[in-house]
Design a protein around this motif. Structure first.
Motif, PDB file in Angstrom:
ATOM      1  N   GLU A 196       0.923  -1.210   0.010  1.00  0.00           N
ATOM      2  CA  GLU A 196      -0.028   0.062  -0.054  1.00  0.00           C
ATOM      3  C   GLU A 196       0.910   1.342   0.039  1.00  0.00           C
TER       4      GLU A 196
ATOM      5  N   LEU B  30      -6.489   8.738  -1.474  1.00  0.00           N
ATOM      6  CA  LEU B  30      -7.002   8.538  -0.134  1.00  0.00           C
ATOM      7  C   LEU B  30      -8.607   8.370  -0.247  1.00  0.00           C
TER       8      LEU B  30
ATOM      9  N   HIS C 298      -9.707   5.060  -1.844  1.00  0.00           N
ATOM     10  CA  HIS C 298      -9.024   3.972  -0.736  1.00  0.00           C
ATOM     11  C   HIS C 298      -9.280   4.612   0.579  1.00  0.00           C
ATOM     12  N   PRO C 299     -10.135   4.835   1.279  1.00  0.00           N
ATOM     13  CA  PRO C 299      -9.652   5.547   2.675  1.00  0.00           C
ATOM     14  C   PRO C 299      -9.002   4.621   3.649  1.00  0.00           C
ATOM     15  N   ASP C 300      -8.846   3.293   3.537  1.00  0.00           N
ATOM     16  CA  ASP C 300      -8.055   2.390   4.328  1.00  0.00           C
ATOM     17  C   ASP C 300      -6.646   2.770   4.262  1.00  0.00           C
ATOM     18  N   SER C 301      -6.164   3.372   2.947  1.00  0.00           N
ATOM     19  CA  SER C 301      -4.803   3.836   3.014  1.00  0.00           C
ATOM     20  C   SER C 301      -4.384   5.042   4.021  1.00  0.00           C
TER      21      SER C 301
ATOM     22  N   ARG D   6      -5.098   4.868   7.061  1.00  0.00           N
ATOM     23  CA  ARG D   6      -4.777   4.189   8.370  1.00  0.00           C
ATOM     24  C   ARG D   6      -3.262   3.848   8.273  1.00  0.00           C
ATOM     25  N   VAL D   7      -2.632   3.317   6.970  1.00  0.00           N
ATOM     26  CA  VAL D   7      -1.295   3.136   6.838  1.00  0.00           C
ATOM     27  C   VAL D   7      -0.626   4.077   7.224  1.00  0.00           C
TER      28      VAL D   7
ATOM     29  N   CYS E 111      -5.142  11.206  13.318  1.00  0.00           N
ATOM     30  CA  CYS E 111      -5.290   9.726  13.388  1.00  0.00           C
ATOM     31  C   CYS E 111      -6.339   9.281  14.389  1.00  0.00           C
TER      32      CYS E 111
END
Length: 67
Positions: free
Chosen positions: A3, A37, A40-43, A45-46, A67
């Motif tokens: 990612e 982002l 892919h909103p989960d990115s 979090r990374v 965060c």
């Protein structure tokens, strides 16, 4: 890691080859990052996790509260 590589590739691809100034360099890169982002909103979090693990630099100070 995959990612992070995808995000870095997208941001790098958006960078102009010969920007006139810092704004001309960063604006398209940050626009590309935000677009990725949003797709892919989960990115996000990374990014947050990595900043928490290694809280150095201005970006970490600015983003750690998000965060």
């Amino acid at each position: 890691m995959v990612e992070q590589a995808r995000l870095l590739a997208g941001v790098s691809a958006a960078a102009p080859k010969e920007p006139e100034n810092l704004d001309a360099l960063l604006r398209p890169m940050m626009t590309a990052l935000v677009a990725m982002l949003l797709e892919h909103p989960d990115s996000a979090r990374v990014i947050c996790i990595k900043l928490i693990e290694h809280p150095t630099g201005i970006a970490a100070a600015l983003l750690s509260g998000a965060c």
